[in-house]
Design an enzyme around this catalytic site. Structure first.
Site: not given
Length: 247
Positions: A154, A158, A35, A187
């Site tokens: 986005y 994707k 990360d 989510i």
């Protein structure tokens, strides 16, 4: 179970990445949480170590391929191999219609969400080849299947992740390397936390299960896909969306 397996997870410091790290570690894998927020990754890794599982944190930026190369090299040197990779690093970017979308923001979203996946695969696949095989799970999105207004970068990224996944799956299946993608819906995670309450409500209203999913529910599917139970599964995308795309 994943005993003896080594897994590298980008974006492992929070959200879906952290949930995947916890699940794979508890299934027996040694997990390397990568990360840009090293402290967040360390917090997750330390909590797993305290429970008796194998985990460590490593800094890397998926937009800088050399940092990924260093993370993969160190992982292989310290643990002998790399068998699993999960690409969870991602950003949402701003919300704007296509003609008004800032070009620098478009570049930034694609750099993390698509090019970062490409860079990660470029580094982990040779390591998996050396290990005699492996599994890559790319975290895509329902946005890789349909359009969302004001979310062009986005959506484009994707869609690209799913295409890249399918291509790599065809290229490396003969070498024992499986490549699949997982497409979460809405989510509960730091990425959706930036949305307004109204935006979340409208999104949840489109989900037949009438709720947001949990990172752990994505991790459960990832755990299956990286296991030998899914040994004949490659090149496919797997929805975790509460039925959102049934409409």
């Amino acid at each position: 179970m994943l005993n003896g397996k080594v897994a590298l997870i980008t974006g492992g410091g929070s959200g879906i990445g952290a949930a995947c790290g916890r699940r794979l570690a508890r299934d027996g894998a040694i997990v390397v949480l990568v990360d840009r927020d090293l402290e967040a990754a360390r917090e997750v890794a330390d909590s797993l170590v305290a429970e008796g599982f194998g985990a460590e944190a490593r800094w890397a930026d998926v937009c800088e391929e050399q940092t990924l190369a260093d993370a993969v090299t160190t992982t292989c040197q310290e643990h002998g191999a790399l068998h699993i990779a999960v690409t969870c690093a991602g950003i949402t970017g701003p919300f704007a219609p296509t003609a008004d979308y800032p070009s620098d923001a478009f570049d930034a979203v694609l750099a993390v969400n698509l090019t970062g996946v490409f860079y990660t695969m470029r580094q982990v696949i040779p390591a998996m080849r050396s290990a005699g095989g492996g599994v890559v799970v790319n975290i895509a999105s329902v946005a890789g299947h349909v359009a969302f207004r004001k979310h062009g970068a986005y959506v484009a990224a994707k869609h690209g992740v799913i295409g890249l996944t399918r291509t790599a799956a065809r290229e490396y299946a003969i070498e024992g390397i499986r490549v699949v993608s997982v497409s979460p819906g809405v989510i509960e995670s730091p990425m959706t936390a930036v949305l307004s309450d109204d935006a979340i409500r409208r999104t949840v209203d489109s989900v037949p299960m009438a709720r947001a999913g949990l990172p752990e529910e994505v991790a459960d599917l990832v755990a299956f896909l990286v296991s030998d139970r899914a040994r004949y599964v490659t090149g496919s995308d797997h929805l975790v969306d509460g039925g959102q795309l049934t409409q």
